[in-house]
Design a protein around this motif. Structure first.
Motif, PDB file in Angstrom:
ATOM      1  N   MET A  78      53.588 -37.437 -18.012  1.00  0.00           N
ATOM      2  CA  MET A  78      52.555 -36.656 -17.348  1.00  0.00           C
ATOM      3  C   MET A  78      51.913 -37.436 -16.199  1.00  0.00           C
ATOM      4  O   MET A  78      51.580 -36.882 -15.154  1.00  0.00           O
ATOM      5  CB  MET A  78      51.493 -36.230 -18.354  1.00  0.00           C
ATOM      6  N   LEU A  79      51.766 -38.765 -16.392  1.00  0.00           N
ATOM      7  CA  LEU A  79      51.186 -39.595 -15.340  1.00  0.00           C
ATOM      8  C   LEU A  79      52.149 -39.776 -14.175  1.00  0.00           C
ATOM      9  O   LEU A  79      51.736 -39.909 -13.013  1.00  0.00           O
ATOM     10  CB  LEU A  79      50.803 -40.956 -15.909  1.00  0.00           C
ATOM     11  N   LEU A  80      53.446 -39.740 -14.452  1.00  0.00           N
ATOM     12  CA  LEU A  80      54.450 -39.972 -13.413  1.00  0.00           C
ATOM     13  C   LEU A  80      54.814 -38.721 -12.634  1.00  0.00           C
ATOM     14  O   LEU A  80      55.136 -38.799 -11.444  1.00  0.00           O
ATOM     15  CB  LEU A  80      55.725 -40.546 -14.059  1.00  0.00           C
ATOM     16  N   ASP A  81      54.793 -37.563 -13.305  1.00  0.00           N
ATOM     17  CA  ASP A  81      55.313 -36.328 -12.707  1.00  0.00           C
ATOM     18  C   ASP A  81      54.322 -35.193 -12.946  1.00  0.00           C
ATOM     19  O   ASP A  81      54.076 -34.811 -14.098  1.00  0.00           O
ATOM     20  CB  ASP A  81      56.670 -35.986 -13.328  1.00  0.00           C
ATOM     21  N   ASN A  82      53.775 -34.643 -11.868  1.00  0.00           N
ATOM     22  CA  ASN A  82      52.768 -33.592 -12.011  1.00  0.00           C
ATOM     23  C   ASN A  82      53.340 -32.324 -12.642  1.00  0.00           C
ATOM     24  O   ASN A  82      52.651 -31.612 -13.368  1.00  0.00           O
ATOM     25  CB  ASN A  82      52.165 -33.264 -10.641  1.00  0.00           C
TER      26      ASN A  82
ATOM     27  N   ALA B 222      42.339 -42.059 -14.721  1.00  0.00           N
ATOM     28  CA  ALA B 222      41.465 -43.206 -14.969  1.00  0.00           C
ATOM     29  C   ALA B 222      40.035 -42.887 -14.556  1.00  0.00           C
ATOM     30  O   ALA B 222      39.066 -43.247 -15.261  1.00  0.00           O
ATOM     31  CB  ALA B 222      41.986 -44.424 -14.210  1.00  0.00           C
ATOM     32  N   ALA B 223      39.877 -42.190 -13.438  1.00  0.00           N
ATOM     33  CA  ALA B 223      38.543 -41.822 -12.976  1.00  0.00           C
ATOM     34  C   ALA B 223      37.861 -40.875 -13.954  1.00  0.00           C
ATOM     35  O   ALA B 223      36.652 -40.993 -14.229  1.00  0.00           O
ATOM     36  CB  ALA B 223      38.636 -41.185 -11.593  1.00  0.00           C
ATOM     37  N   GLU B 224      38.623 -39.930 -14.501  1.00  0.00           N
ATOM     38  CA  GLU B 224      38.046 -38.981 -15.456  1.00  0.00           C
ATOM     39  C   GLU B 224      37.642 -39.680 -16.755  1.00  0.00           C
ATOM     40  O   GLU B 224      36.578 -39.405 -17.316  1.00  0.00           O
ATOM     41  CB  GLU B 224      39.064 -37.871 -15.762  1.00  0.00           C
ATOM     42  N   LEU B 225      38.461 -40.603 -17.228  1.00  0.00           N
ATOM     43  CA  LEU B 225      38.119 -41.355 -18.432  1.00  0.00           C
ATOM     44  C   LEU B 225      36.894 -42.240 -18.197  1.00  0.00           C
ATOM     45  O   LEU B 225      36.033 -42.387 -19.075  1.00  0.00           O
ATOM     46  CB  LEU B 225      39.304 -42.217 -18.871  1.00  0.00           C
ATOM     47  N   ARG B 226      36.833 -42.811 -16.991  1.00  0.00           N
ATOM     48  CA  ARG B 226      35.658 -43.642 -16.658  1.00  0.00           C
ATOM     49  C   ARG B 226      34.402 -42.785 -16.634  1.00  0.00           C
ATOM     50  O   ARG B 226      33.333 -43.203 -17.102  1.00  0.00           O
ATOM     51  CB  ARG B 226      35.891 -44.330 -15.315  1.00  0.00           C
ATOM     52  N   ARG B 227      34.519 -41.574 -16.099  1.00  0.00           N
ATOM     53  CA  ARG B 227      33.376 -40.670 -16.028  1.00  0.00           C
ATOM     54  C   ARG B 227      32.871 -40.312 -17.417  1.00  0.00           C
ATOM     55  O   ARG B 227      31.664 -40.137 -17.627  1.00  0.00           O
ATOM     56  CB  ARG B 227      33.778 -39.398 -15.271  1.00  0.00           C
TER      57      ARG B 227
ATOM     58  N   TYR C  13      46.456 -49.972 -20.059  1.00  0.00           N
ATOM     59  CA  TYR C  13      47.207 -49.160 -21.026  1.00  0.00           C
ATOM     60  C   TYR C  13      47.827 -47.938 -20.350  1.00  0.00           C
ATOM     61  O   TYR C  13      48.952 -47.553 -20.655  1.00  0.00           O
ATOM     62  CB  TYR C  13      46.314 -48.732 -22.185  1.00  0.00           C
ATOM     63  N   LEU C  14      47.092 -47.335 -19.410  1.00  0.00           N
ATOM     64  CA  LEU C  14      47.649 -46.198 -18.673  1.00  0.00           C
ATOM     65  C   LEU C  14      48.888 -46.621 -17.908  1.00  0.00           C
ATOM     66  O   LEU C  14      49.897 -45.899 -17.862  1.00  0.00           O
ATOM     67  CB  LEU C  14      46.604 -45.614 -17.726  1.00  0.00           C
ATOM     68  N   LEU C  15      48.833 -47.792 -17.272  1.00  0.00           N
ATOM     69  CA  LEU C  15      49.990 -48.294 -16.538  1.00  0.00           C
ATOM     70  C   LEU C  15      51.151 -48.574 -17.489  1.00  0.00           C
ATOM     71  O   LEU C  15      52.318 -48.288 -17.178  1.00  0.00           O
ATOM     72  CB  LEU C  15      49.597 -49.572 -15.780  1.00  0.00           C
TER      73      LEU C  15
END
Length: 475
Positions: free
Chosen positions: A32-36, A79-84, A96-98
């Protein structure tokens, strides 16, 4: 008590790790992170609770929120959404996301990864439902039937997700449609559905089609049960060799069997019950007894059957006997999903009709449902029924693929004659005194036909044998 070597289920599974596949969860999230496009597919297939590991639930939930806003799902946005949400460090940080992205062999298999995650989630939910059912049983409730209903509801909720379908590209559908049309052409006018045995009706409908909800409606004494059971049901089971399931909420199994036996034998059942049968009647009964016991007909006469239980029994009968037709007598006697769920009877009947249509589609068989008509019919001069006469719910019309009305003009003429005699001070003849030897002309009115023409079929109703017939043999 001596140990017999057996072990309680709860003891066997206690301490066991619930079904899960962390590799498939990581592969799904990494894809999911690699391919929209992979993200779009997974978001439409899974929910956050399908993931076993809490960190994976949080990552997927963040992806879902990003996708809902119309933003691309990638390393930066997630990452921005998790940080929020103050969850980035909880899940293992950006590292971990990477790592999730680096673990993915190929995003082309996102469907397989997501399916593994969904299957493991379903197994955990089954375990949870089983534990809930076990706890309810240990409470030793007084109403065991209600407990069974709740237990089945828990399992059906899981089953409904499993059988739900998704979008399908039109290409394969076009091919399948063409094949069906080509097959119809090669049949050279033969029936595409289950034949009814009535030529005029079959000509209008091409038989009873798989997945269709067929409503047979009429006022009392019009012959709804006779048409459904003695015509449609018997012809399907005996002539077309199609297994038939009958839910009889009004008549008992014995009464229904007697009706079918006498109709098939062409014997007056009323005369037999009075002990006035002729020798010829018993010969015909004997001939019918050589056919009916082997017919693939299955009857359930549970009164007040809730739709949830009807659906459960239909599924089991389909699995066990591969039924090709279900007949329900009748709609207004079926209970809704759960007591107290509906504000009024109108909503309850609507819900039942909707559920029956769902069963027809799920099992891919026609379901014939009898329905009452409102009393408005009796208050107007023209007693011929119309769609707005369907009792208690206009949504019956919306859910049905075919709406059929039964109308016998002679019945109303005979009733008017009795009423007129009473008004003139004469002793009206009793209803039982009507001429049973003279068949009535009747109308089968196709008032709605989602995939074909509407119209009226003129038939004969033989009152002695409680069966409808084509008009030609009586001409």
């Amino acid at each position: 008590m001596p140990d017999d070597g057996r072990q309680d289920t709860s003891q066997r599974v206690s301490g066991s790790l619930p079904p899960q596949d962390l590799d498939a969860e990581q592969a799904t999230l990494g894809s999911m992170l690699l391919d929209n496009s992979a993200a779009s597919q997974a978001v439409n297939t899974l929910t956050a609770e399908d993931f076993y590991r809490q960190a994976h639930q949080q990552v997927f939930a963040a992806m879902y929120r990003v996708a809902e806003r119309g933003e691309p799902v990638d390393l930066v946005t997630v990452a921005a959404e998790l940080r929020r949400m103050d969850q980035l460090e909880e899940v293992g940080g950006g590292e971990y996301l990477l790592a999730l992205m680096q673990l993915v062999p190929t995003t082309a298999h996102i469907g397989l990864y997501a399916d593994i995650v969904a299957q493991k989630s379903l197994l955990r939910k089954l375990i949870s439902a089983g534990a809930d059912i076990q706890a309810m049983a240990y409470d030793n409730p007084d109403d065991v039937g209600a407990l069974l209903d709740r237990a089945e509801a828990k399992i059906f909720q899981l089953a409904e997700r499993r059988v739900s379908s998704d979008f399908e590209h039109i290409g394969p559908l076009v091919t399948e449609t063409f094949d069906k049309l080509d097959e119809a052409y090669r049949r050279s006018g033969s029936m595409s559905g289950i034949p009814t045995g009535l030529k005029g009706l079959d000509k209008l409908t091409q038989g009873m089609q798989n997945g269709d909800l067929v409503i047979v409606a009429g006022r009392p004494s019009m012959g709804k049960t006779s048409l459904a059971i003695n015509n449609l049901g018997l012809h399907a089971a005996i002539s077309a060799k199609v297994p038939v399931g009958i839910f009889s909420l009004e008549m008992s199994k014995m009464m229904l069997t007697e009706s079918m036996l006498c109709s098939l034998a062409k014997v007056n059942s009323w005369r037999l019950r009075q002990g006035m049968g002729h020798e010829q009647d018993w010969q015909r009964i004997g001939q019918a007894l050589s056919v009916l016991p082997d017919a693939p007909i299955y009857i359930d006469d549970t009164p007040g059957l809730p739709i949830m239980e009807l659906r459960s029994k239909a599924r089991r009968l389909k699995a066990r006997s591969d039924i090709g037709l279900i007949i329900v007598d009748y709609l207004q006697l079926i209970g809704g999903e759960t007591r107290g769920t509906y504000e009024n009877r109108h909503q309850e009947v609507s819900g039942v009709a909707r559920a029956l249509k769902g069963v027809a589609r799920e099992l891919d068989i026609p379901i014939v449902v009898l329905s009452q008509l409102s009393r408005r019919v009796e208050q107007r001069e023209n007693k011929r029924p119309i769609l707005s006469d369907l009792a208690e719910s206009g949504s019956i019309e919306a859910e049905a693929d075919v709406v059929t009305f039964l109308f016998r003009p002679a019945y109303y003429k005979q009733r008017e004659a009795r009423e007129k005699a009473a008004q003139q001070g004469e002793t009206p003849p009793p209803e039982a005194a009507e001429d049973m030897d003279t068949p009535d002309q009747a109308e089968i009115i196709i008032a709605k036909h989602r995939n074909g023409p509407v119209g009226t079929v003129d038939v004969i109703f033989d009152k002695k044998y409680r069966v409808f017939a084509d008009i030609d043999p009586y001409a």
